[in-house]
Design a protein around this motif. Structure first.
Motif, PDB file in Angstrom:
ATOM      1  N   ASN A 186     -93.079  30.558   1.590  1.00  0.00           N
ATOM      2  CA  ASN A 186     -93.735  29.260   1.405  1.00  0.00           C
ATOM      3  C   ASN A 186     -92.960  28.463   0.363  1.00  0.00           C
ATOM      4  N   TRP A 224    -100.454  15.187   3.416  1.00  0.00           N
ATOM      5  CA  TRP A 224    -101.484  15.722   2.515  1.00  0.00           C
ATOM      6  C   TRP A 224    -101.943  14.702   1.476  1.00  0.00           C
ATOM      7  N   ASN A 279     -95.000  23.553   9.039  1.00  0.00           N
ATOM      8  CA  ASN A 279     -94.640  24.927   9.367  1.00  0.00           C
ATOM      9  C   ASN A 279     -93.162  24.966   9.728  1.00  0.00           C
ATOM     10  N   THR A 282     -93.642  28.004   5.584  1.00  0.00           N
ATOM     11  CA  THR A 282     -94.031  26.605   5.405  1.00  0.00           C
ATOM     12  C   THR A 282     -93.079  25.913   4.437  1.00  0.00           C
ATOM     13  N   LYS A 321    -104.053  24.150  -2.765  1.00  0.00           N
ATOM     14  CA  LYS A 321    -104.306  24.045  -1.329  1.00  0.00           C
ATOM     15  C   LYS A 321    -103.347  24.937  -0.540  1.00  0.00           C
ATOM     16  N   LEU A 322    -102.074  24.944  -0.938  1.00  0.00           N
ATOM     17  CA  LEU A 322    -101.088  25.758  -0.236  1.00  0.00           C
ATOM     18  C   LEU A 322    -101.406  27.244  -0.364  1.00  0.00           C
ATOM     19  N   GLN A 358    -104.204  28.681  -0.995  1.00  0.00           N
ATOM     20  CA  GLN A 358    -105.436  29.015  -0.277  1.00  0.00           C
ATOM     21  C   GLN A 358    -105.213  29.041   1.231  1.00  0.00           C
ATOM     22  N   LYS A 359    -104.394  28.110   1.731  1.00  0.00           N
ATOM     23  CA  LYS A 359    -104.093  28.104   3.170  1.00  0.00           C
ATOM     24  C   LYS A 359    -103.357  29.383   3.583  1.00  0.00           C
ATOM     25  N   GLN A 360    -102.612  29.953   2.660  1.00  0.00           N
ATOM     26  CA  GLN A 360    -101.874  31.187   2.947  1.00  0.00           C
ATOM     27  C   GLN A 360    -102.673  32.439   2.578  1.00  0.00           C
ATOM     28  N   ASN A 361    -103.945  32.231   2.251  1.00  0.00           N
ATOM     29  CA  ASN A 361    -104.853  33.342   1.912  1.00  0.00           C
ATOM     30  C   ASN A 361    -104.339  34.175   0.743  1.00  0.00           C
TER      31      ASN A 361
END
Length: 700
Positions: free
Chosen positions: A523, A595, A613, A618, A638-639, A641-644
Motif C-alpha cells: 500500500n 477521496w 488499486n 494500492t 482510511k487507508l 482501515q480499508k486494508q483491515n
C-alpha cells in the motif's frame, strides 16, 4: 524470456536474497556479541578526568558505579592533554583513569579528540582552520573549528588516533570507540576545500560538458570550459546556481562521512574485534552524511529536548519536549545499520538554549524509556559532573556543582537503571512482536538529496520539509505502527505500508520499484511534490509530473501556493481542513477514486486526494500539504482501515512501541491516558492510567 533465462534470473534473485539474509544475520550476531540480548540495554555517563583534580577521580568513578552506570566515556575533547606538544604523547593520566574505571567494573567508550585540536597545531598550521563564506576564519577556543577538508588536518589527525588505538586497542575494558563528537556539515571555503571540491566534481562528472548539462549552465551564461574555473558556490548570494549548491552540500557531507571512515579504518588496524566503532550525530535529518560512513559498526544520536525550542503538548509541554523527537530518532537511526544507541541524552537543565527551563519531574526517566522503546542497545548522558567553568556553565550533570549530590536527573537515571534490572528478570528470549503490531508496519522513504533539493528551492515560505515528514510520522505513530525510515536501496516488500513524502527528484528506476511494490500487494502513499523533477533536479521536459501519471492513476495539471492570510480548504469525509503551502491540481483517470477535493479557490471541487488499486496493492496520492497534518492523518486512517490493518488511536503526546516481549508507553501530553491492555498482559512498571511524564511497561 526463455526458460533458461528465467532460471538464471531466479538464481540471481535467490543468491541476492541469500546474501541479504547472511548479511543481516552476520550483523545481528555482531551486535549480540557487543551487547548481549539478555542485558536488553546498558547505561553510561560521560566523565572528563582532565577537568577535575586527580585526587577526586576515584571518588567520582566509584560514585558512577554505585549509581548503577555500567560504562563511562573518556577523551572526546582531550587532544591538548594527550598530545601537549607535537609528537609528544602523554597517556599516563588517561591510563590512571582507565585503571580506576576498571577497578569499579566500568566499561569505557574511548573517543577521538578531532573536534578540539590543540592550539600548537592550529597556530603552526592555520590552514587547518575552517573558512566561512565571507572569508573570515574560525579560531582556537571553540570546537569543530578545524576543517574536514584540510589535507594536513586529515593526515595529522590519524597520527594521534593511531597512537590512541595502539595504546587501548587491546584493552579489554574498552568496549568501543566514538570517532569525533557531533560531526556536522561545515561549508569550508579554504584553499584545500576548493581544490578537493573541484577534484570531487571531476570524479563525479568526468567531463566539463557533463557538469554543464547537469547544472543547467546554459542559463545566465554559466558555462565552464574547465574544472579549474569552478569555485565553491556562495550560498548566501542571491540567484546562485541551485544545482551547484546541491552538489556542494553533497560534497561537504561526503567530506564529513569519509573523515569518520578514515578514523575508523585507523582504529581498526589495532583494535580488538570485540571493540565497536561509532559516532554520535545531532539528528540533523537534512544532512546526508548521517549514516553515510561505511566503516562505522552502527550510528548513534544526541538528543536534547528542553532548551526553549519545542513548546511540546499543552501549557507545560516545553518542559517535556516534542514527543516525536526521540521516537523519530529511534526510527531514523535503527534502520541505518540495524542497531543504534543514544550517546548523549539530556540529564536535566541545559545552558545553551534560547531559554533553559527545568524539565518536569519524571521527564528524564521518561526519555530513557522512550530511547529504549525503539530498540536502543544503550543510553548515555552528558555528563556526570556539572561543569564549573567554560562555555557550558549551568549545564546540569548527574551530580551537581559540589561533585557529590545527585541532581533530579541523576536520581531519575538511577531509577531507570534499577527498573531495567527488574525488566531483565522478566525477559523472555523467545518473545516476538504482536501480530497486530506487525500488520501495520510502515516504511517512510527518506532521501537526503530530496530534502536538500527542496530546501534550496521551497517556492513558498509556508513549506517545511521536515514538518511535512513529521505530519506523516506522527500520524502513523498515533496508529501504534512500527515505523522505519527507509532508503532507496531498502527492500520495500517488508512493509505492508510505504509512505513517500515529497520525493521531488526521481528516476524511472525508482518509479518502477514503487510500481512493483504496489503491484505485489503493498500500500503505497505518495505526497505532493513527488516526482516533479529528475535526479539532476531538472523539471521534466514533459507535462508536470508526467512520468508519475501511470503510477498514481492521474494527470497533475499544475500546482498552487497560497498566501498565509488566505488559507484554502480541503473537504474530506464531511470534514474541512486548511492548507497554504502546496497543492497539486489533479485530473484522475477513470477508475481512480477521489477521496478529497479542494473546497475553495478557482479550482473548487477538483480532486486533492486520490487512490487506486494497482495489481494486488494500492496507490494513494495526497496532493496537498495541510496546515497541521490532520488531513494526512485522516487519509492514512482510511487507508489502513480499508486494508483491515488493526490500528490504535493514541492521542497527541502518547507513544507506544514493542520490543523484546515488552510494551512500552510514554506520555508527553498534559492529560492522563489509560492504555487498553490485553487480558494476558502483566504490568511490570507503572499503571494503565499514565500520568504526564510517566511510563507504563508490560509483558505480553
Amino acid at each position: 524470456m526463455n526458460q533458461k533465462s528465467k532460471n538464471n534470473f531466479l538464481k540471481k534473485v535467490l543468491f541476492t536474497l541469500l546474501g541479504i539474509l547472511i548479511s543481516l544475520n552476520s550483523n545481528a550476531q555482531k551486535f549480540d556479541k557487543y551487547f548481549p540480548k539478555k542485558d536488553l540495554t546498558t547505561v553510561g555517563v560521560y566523565y572528563y578526568p582532565e577537568h577535575w583534580d586527580e585526587s577526586q577521580w576515584d571518588r567520582d568513578l566509584k560514585k558512577i558505579a554505585e549509581m548503577g552506570f555500567e560504562f563511562t566515556h573518556f577523551g572526546e575533547f582531550a587532544w591538548a592533554q594527550l598530545e601537549p606538544q607535537e609528537g609528544v604523547y602523554d597517556f599516563k593520566w588517561l591510563d590512571k583513569a582507565v585503571a580506576i574505571a576498571t577497578k569499579y567494573k566500568l566499561k569505557i567508550v574511548m573517543c577521538t579528540s578531532t573536534a578540539t585540536p590543540p592550539v600548537w597545531l592550529v597556530r603552526k598550521h592555520p590552514d587547518v582552520l575552517a573558512t566561512y563564506e565571507d572569508g573570515t576564519k574560525t579560531d582556537h577556543g571553540s570546537r569543530q573549528h578545524a576543517s574536514f577538508s584540510s589535507n594536513y588536518y586529515r593526515t595529522y589527525s590519524m597520527k594521534m588516533i593511531e597512537q590512541l588505538a595502539k595504546k587501548y586497542g587491546n584493552n579489554k575494558n574498552i568496549m568501543g570507540w566514538q570517532v569525533d563528537n557531533e560531526p556536522a556539515r561545515f561549508l569550508d571555503y579554504g584553499a584545500d576545500a576548493q581544490q578537493r571540491y573541484r577534484n570531487w566534481l571531476k570524479e563525479k562528472y568526468k567531463t566539463i560538458e557533463a557538469l554543464n548539462q547537469a547544472w543547467g549552465n546554459s542559463f545566465w551564461s554559466g558555462i565552464y570550459s574547465d574544472f579549474s574555473q569552478i569555485n565553491i558556490p556562495l550560498h548566501k548570494e542571491w540567484g546562485m546556481n541551485l544545482h551547484s549548491q546541491l552538489d556542494h552540500y553533497r560534497f561537504a557531507d561526503e567530506e564529513t562521512a569519509t573523515f569518520l571512515d578514515e578514523q575508523a579504518i585507523t582504529i581498526r588496524k589495532f583494535a580488538s574485534k570485540d571493540q565497536w566503532i561509532t559516532s554520535n550525530y545531532r539528528s540533523n535529518y537534512n544532512e546526508s552524511f548521517v549514516g553515510m560512513s561505511k566503516e562505522l559498526d552502527f550510528d548513534c544520536y544526541t538528543r536534547y529536548l528542553v532548551y526553549g525550542g519545542s513548546l511540546g503538548t499543552g501549557s507545560q509541554g516545553y518542559r517535556l519536549g516534542d514527543y516525536s523527537s526521540i521516537g523519530m530518532s529511534n526510527d531514523f537511526f535503527r534502520p541505518l545499520k540495524g542497531m543504534y544507541g543514544c550517546m548523549e541524552l539530556q540529564p536535566g537543565q541545559v545552558n545553551w538554549g534560547s531559554i533553559n527551563p527545568q524539565p518536569m519531574p519524571g521527564t528524564v526517566r521518561m526519555w530513557l524509556w522512550h530511547v529504549f522503546a525503539g530498540g536502543s542497545k544503550f543510553a548515555c548522558t552528558y555528563r556526570f559532573r556539572a561543569p564549573l567553568y567554560g562555555y557550558e556553565q549551568y549545564h546540569y550533570g548527574i551530580v551537581g556543582t559540589d561533585g557529590v549530590t545527585p541532581t533530579p536527573g541523576g536520581l531519575e537515571f538511577n531509577q531507570y537503571i534499577k527498573e531495567m534490572d527488574m525488566l531483565r528478570k522478566n525477559y523472555d528470549p523467545k518473545a516476538g512482536l504482536p501480530n497486530d503490531y506487525l500488520k501495520r508496519k510502515t516504511g517512510i522513504l527518506f532521501n537526503g538529496d530530496n530534502v536538500m533539493g527542496i530546501d534550496l528551492n521551497k517556492q513558498t515560505r509556508e513549506w517545511s520539509t521536515m514538518g511535512h515528514f513529521l505530519k506523516y510520522y506522527k500520524a502513523t505513530k498515533s496508529f501504534g505502527a512500527p515505523v522505519d525510515f527507509v532508503r532507496d536501496t531498502t527492500n520495500f516488500s517488508r512493509y505492508p505500508f510505504l509512505v513517500v513524502p515529497a520525493y521531488q527528484m526521481i528516476d524511472q528506476k525508482m518509479i518502477d520499484k514503487l510500481t512493483l511494490y504496489a503491484k505485489n500487494g503493498g500500500n503505497l502513499v505518495l505526497s505532493c511534490r513527488s516526482g516533479i523533477q529528475n535526479r539532476q533536479g531538472h523539471l521534466w521536459e514533459a507535462k508536470f509530473y508526467e512520468p508519475m501519471w501511470n503510477l498514481i492513476g492521474s494527470q497533475i495539471e499544475s500546482y498552487d501556493l497560497l498566501m498565509p492570510q488566505s488559507p484554502g480548504i480541503i473537504k474530506f469525509d464531511n470534514q474541512e481542513f486548511g492548507w497554504t503551502s502546496w497543492g497539486d491540481l489533479l485530473k484522475p483517470n477513470k477508475g481512480t477514486e477521489i477521496w478529497a477535493t479542494y473546497g475553495s479557490e478557482f479550482y473548487e471541487g477538483t480532486p486533492a486526494v486520490i487512490s487506486r488499486n494497482l495489481g494486488k496493492g494500492t496507490v494513494t496520492y495526497i496532493g496537498v500539504d495541510s496546515k497541521n497534518g490532520d488531513l494526512e492523518k485522516q487519509v492514512l486512517r482510511k487507508l489502513y482501515q480499508k486494508q483491515n490493518a488493526p490500528i490504535e488511536n493514541y492521542p497527541e503526546g502518547v507513544m507506544v512501541d514493542y520490543r523484546d516481549g515488552f510494551g512500552i508507553a510514554v506520555n508527553y501530553s498534559d492529560k492522563i491516558y489509560e492504555i487498553n491492555l490485553p487480558k494476558n498482559a502483566k504490568i511490570i512498571i507503572g499503571n494503565k492510567a499514565i500520568k504526564t511524564a510517566d511510563v507504563l511497561v508490560w509483558k505480553y
